[in-house]
Design a protein around this motif. Structure first.
Motif, PDB file in Angstrom:
ATOM      1  N   CYS A   1       0.827  -1.212   0.000  1.00 14.61           N
ATOM      2  CA  CYS A   1       0.000   0.000   0.000  1.00 14.61           C
ATOM      3  C   CYS A   1       0.857   1.257   0.000  1.00 14.61           C
ATOM      4  O   CYS A   1       1.792   1.380   0.778  1.00 14.61           O
ATOM      5  N   TYR A   2       0.571   2.204  -0.904  1.00 15.77           N
ATOM      6  CA  TYR A   2       1.258   3.492  -0.858  1.00 15.77           C
ATOM      7  C   TYR A   2       0.294   4.631  -0.531  1.00 15.77           C
ATOM      8  O   TYR A   2       0.542   5.778  -0.887  1.00 15.77           O
ATOM      9  N   GLN A   3      -0.831   4.286   0.096  1.00 15.60           N
ATOM     10  CA  GLN A   3      -1.719   5.313   0.677  1.00 15.60           C
ATOM     11  C   GLN A   3      -2.311   6.292  -0.339  1.00 15.60           C
ATOM     12  O   GLN A   3      -2.475   7.472  -0.052  1.00 15.60           O
ATOM     13  N   CYS A   4      -2.682   5.791  -1.525  1.00 15.50           N
ATOM     14  CA  CYS A   4      -3.221   6.703  -2.539  1.00 15.50           C
ATOM     15  C   CYS A   4      -4.665   7.099  -2.244  1.00 15.50           C
ATOM     16  O   CYS A   4      -5.146   8.117  -2.714  1.00 15.50           O
ATOM     17  N   GLY A   5      -5.383   6.233  -1.519  1.00 14.33           N
ATOM     18  CA  GLY A   5      -6.754   6.568  -1.162  1.00 14.33           C
ATOM     19  C   GLY A   5      -7.810   6.127  -2.168  1.00 14.33           C
ATOM     20  O   GLY A   5      -9.002   6.374  -1.979  1.00 14.33           O
ATOM     21  N   THR A   6      -7.405   5.443  -3.237  1.00 11.84           N
ATOM     22  CA  THR A   6      -8.387   4.948  -4.219  1.00 11.84           C
ATOM     23  C   THR A   6      -9.429   4.061  -3.531  1.00 11.84           C
ATOM     24  O   THR A   6     -10.621   4.149  -3.821  1.00 11.84           O
ATOM     25  N   CYS A   7      -8.966   3.235  -2.618  1.00 13.09           N
ATOM     26  CA  CYS A   7      -9.892   2.302  -1.947  1.00 13.09           C
ATOM     27  C   CYS A   7     -11.003   3.065  -1.226  1.00 13.09           C
ATOM     28  O   CYS A   7     -12.188   2.772  -1.405  1.00 13.09           O
TER      29      CYS A   7
ATOM     30  N   ARG B   1      -8.333   2.853   3.762  1.00 14.57           N
ATOM     31  CA  ARG B   1      -6.954   3.358   3.687  1.00 14.57           C
ATOM     32  C   ARG B   1      -6.398   3.596   5.085  1.00 14.57           C
ATOM     33  O   ARG B   1      -5.255   3.261   5.386  1.00 14.57           O
TER      34      ARG B   1
ATOM     35  N   ILE C   1      -5.388   0.428   6.942  1.00 15.51           N
ATOM     36  CA  ILE C   1      -4.106  -0.088   6.459  1.00 15.51           C
ATOM     37  C   ILE C   1      -2.962   0.772   7.002  1.00 15.51           C
ATOM     38  O   ILE C   1      -1.926   0.263   7.440  1.00 15.51           O
TER      39      ILE C   1
ATOM     40  N   CYS D   1      -7.482  -1.117  -6.696  1.00 11.95           N
ATOM     41  CA  CYS D   1      -6.231  -0.705  -6.045  1.00 11.95           C
ATOM     42  C   CYS D   1      -5.079  -0.772  -7.047  1.00 11.95           C
ATOM     43  O   CYS D   1      -4.796  -1.828  -7.603  1.00 11.95           O
ATOM     44  N   PRO D   2      -4.391   0.362  -7.278  1.00  9.43           N
ATOM     45  CA  PRO D   2      -3.301   0.367  -8.261  1.00  9.43           C
ATOM     46  C   PRO D   2      -2.115  -0.488  -7.820  1.00  9.43           C
ATOM     47  O   PRO D   2      -1.300  -0.896  -8.639  1.00  9.43           O
ATOM     48  N   GLN D   3      -2.040  -0.774  -6.533  1.00  5.74           N
ATOM     49  CA  GLN D   3      -0.920  -1.549  -6.003  1.00  5.74           C
ATOM     50  C   GLN D   3      -1.276  -3.021  -5.808  1.00  5.74           C
ATOM     51  O   GLN D   3      -0.509  -3.785  -5.234  1.00  5.74           O
TER      52      GLN D   3
ATOM     53  N   VAL E   1      -3.196  -4.341  -3.724  1.00  8.53           N
ATOM     54  CA  VAL E   1      -3.378  -4.776  -2.337  1.00  8.53           C
ATOM     55  C   VAL E   1      -4.718  -5.513  -2.296  1.00  8.53           C
ATOM     56  O   VAL E   1      -5.716  -5.011  -2.816  1.00  8.53           O
TER      57      VAL E   1
ATOM     58  N   ILE F   1      -7.350  -5.846  -0.492  1.00 10.37           N
ATOM     59  CA  ILE F   1      -7.832  -5.143   0.693  1.00 10.37           C
ATOM     60  C   ILE F   1      -8.897  -5.932   1.464  1.00 10.37           C
ATOM     61  O   ILE F   1      -8.819  -6.077   2.682  1.00 10.37           O
TER      62      ILE F   1
HETATM   63  S1  SF4 Z   1      -6.069   1.755  -3.120  1.00 12.96           S
HETATM   64 FE1  SF4 Z   1      -4.446   0.309  -2.558  1.00 12.96          FE
HETATM   65  S2  SF4 Z   1      -2.531   1.510  -2.497  1.00 12.96           S
HETATM   66 FE2  SF4 Z   1      -4.248   2.962  -2.502  1.00 12.96          FE
HETATM   67  S3  SF4 Z   1      -4.594   3.383  -0.302  1.00 12.96           S
HETATM   68 FE3  SF4 Z   1      -5.981   1.726  -0.866  1.00 12.96          FE
HETATM   69  S4  SF4 Z   1      -4.846  -0.157  -0.408  1.00 12.96           S
HETATM   70 FE4  SF4 Z   1      -3.348   1.520  -0.417  1.00 12.96          FE
END
Ligand code: SF4
Ligand code: SF4
Lengths: 168, 291
Positions: free
Chosen positions: A25-31, A47, A50, A80-82, A84, A86
């Motif tokens: 996770c890089y904390q982008c906030g998409t989730c 987010r 996590i 999630c772009p990464q 994860v 979730i």
């Molecule tokens: S969308 Fe994925 S990378 Fe972005 S905050 Fe949520 S878990 Fe982290």
């Protein structure tokens, strides 16, 4: 937990089934922005969960109400772009919380249903009669013996006993 | 005749015989044989996965073993069952280490997961075994352009990486099958969003607010009904409207109808042969419209 390093909790999570991907996770906030629950209530933000977990805030994550508010819809996980996973990470956190005796009442009910009947929703006499009236075949018995052996092998029954002990 | 092991799960037989009845009638009419399997249990859906993922996988795998022993592929009605069983089937087929671990657990119950069978949702059976053309030819009572808000529920589509059912952002299969019956699958806001059903029992207020969105969006799009595939979605939206009435003082009277019921009606099953009294929101308006 006092003196615990953030990485210890992260490692505990990644070592569990479902939790493997949390550190990506890089904390982008998409989730959070695609989450139907986060859009509905301020009590929930995936987010944030996590983030707290990766900061090692073990008690805050496991004892709070937040992890129980995920609706398991997998919307965030798709986006999630990464990559994860979730919803699965939330399962892993719930699995840990439950092992420590933090189990919401509704989950005790589900577990009891599985342990006693092999079903989460018991069949009532009323329904059995209705089924017959409609010409539906009688339900075959569930494989209770097998279920009991499986639950004993995974320690599931002990997890629930522990809870019973804790609440007395 | 194609045969399947019918996997009913918990909620349908215990709470929604109208779903089971309609599905059995429609699929049998279309030449699918449904075999009832002895010893099946709960599929181990999200509530159990929340308690213990490993146990859930083992229970799902146990149920797949029963189908393997009967040499049949599995047919599910409930999307929750579809998800639990499909995920277990794919994970255990594709991850040898996990499979070994789960098989060690299953050996206590005298079972071994071999990975020889498929899990199918009944929409896949309609799409692939019957086909849209043959389905259209079997329709004796087309649904008269009934405006249907299709709601597949989350667990038919997501997680798409493991379920592999349809495009998770632009799915077409459910809409295609609705239109094959002579109805219209109408667009509406946030069509693919969750109904909130899994929060019932833990956070009823949040669950109801999310369900209300779904009803309002279908209502604003002037749908004649919402069509569901999942017994939890059905309950959340059908019973949910009773709760919306008391909590929000709002009344939508939006019929919630399982796709299997629409399918049965279009195949010529009479309404009185179906268990329509299990609907809290009456569907008379819909029956009138389709004549
Ligand atoms: S969308 Fe994925 S990378 Fe972005 S905050 Fe949520 S878990 Fe982290
Ligand atoms: S799976 Fe949970 S966190 Fe993700 S979008 Fe759905 S409710 Fe939100």
């Amino acid at each position: 937990m006092a003196g615990e390093k953030p990485l210890d909790f992260a490692r505990e999570i990644t070592n569990r089934l479902g939790g493997e991907t949390i550190t990506r996770c890089y904390q982008c906030g998409t989730c959070a922005s695609t989450c139907p629950v986060a859009r509905t209530t301020e009590r929930y933000n995936p987010r944030q969960i996590i983030r707290l977990a990766l900061l090692g805030q073990r008690d805050e994550v496991l004892k709070g109400d937040s992890i129980w508010l995920c609706a398991s819809c997998y919307n965030c996980q798709e986006r999630c772009p990464q990559k994860v996973e979730i919803a699965d990470v939330i399962y892993a956190l719930r699995n840990i919380a439950i092992r420590e005796g933090n189990i919401p009442a509704i989950y005790t009910e589900f577990a009891a249903g599985l342990m006693s009947e092999g079903r989460l929703a018991p069949i009532s006499k009323f329904l059995e009669k209705k089924r017959a009236d409609y010409g539906l075949p009688p339900l075959k018995p569930t494989g209770m013996e097998a279920v009991k052996k499986i639950l004993a092998a995974t320690g599931f029954d002990k997890v629930m006993f522990k809870k019973e002990g804790a609440s007395q | 005749m194609t045969s399947y092991a019918l996997f009913l799960g918990c909620t349908i037989p215990a709470r929604q015989p109208h779903y089971e009845l309609a599905a059995r009638k429609a699929l049998t009419k279309l030449g699918i044989e449904l075999v009832d399997i002895e010893g099946a249990t709960c599929c181990a859906p999200p509530p159990l996965q929340s308690i213990d993922l490993e146990t859930s996988l083992a229970i799902a795998a146990y149920n797949i073993c029963l189908a393997e022993e009967a040499d049949l592929n599995i047919l599910t009605l409930c999307t929750g069952c579809f998800e639990s069983l499909t995920i277990a089937n794919h994970l255990l087929k594709e991850k040898p280490e996990l499979r070994e671990k789960i098989n060690r657990i299953l050996s206590n119950a005298g079972k071994e997961f071999r990975g020889t069978k498929e899990v199918r949702h009944y929409l896949q059976v309609l799409m692939n075994d019957i086909g849209v053309d043959r389905l259209k030819q079997s329709i004796v009572k087309p649904l008269n352009n009934l405006k249907v808000a299709a709601f597949s529920g989350c667990h038919l589509l997501r997680p798409s990486e493991l379920l592999r059912f349809d495009d998770p952002e632009r799915p077409r299969i459910f809409d295609t099958l609705i239109e094959a019956l002579g109805a219209k699958s109408i667009p509406y806001k946030n069509k693919l969003r969750c109904c909130g059903g899994l929060l019932r029992g833990y956070a009823d207020d949040v669950a109801l607010a999310i369900a209300r969105d779904k009803i309002v969006n279908a209502y604003n799009a002037r749908a004649d009904c919402i069509s569901t595939l999942c017994p939890f979605c059905f309950l959340t939206l059908d019973l949910g409207q009773m709760l919306i009435k008391t909590t929000y003082k709002e009344e939508y009277n939006m019929p919630i109808i399982h796709y299997a019921e629409l399918l049965s009606l279009s195949l010529g099953v009479e309404p009185k042969e179906l268990a329509l009294d299990f609907h809290k929101i009456k569907i008379d308006k819909v029956l009138e419209k389709i004549g």
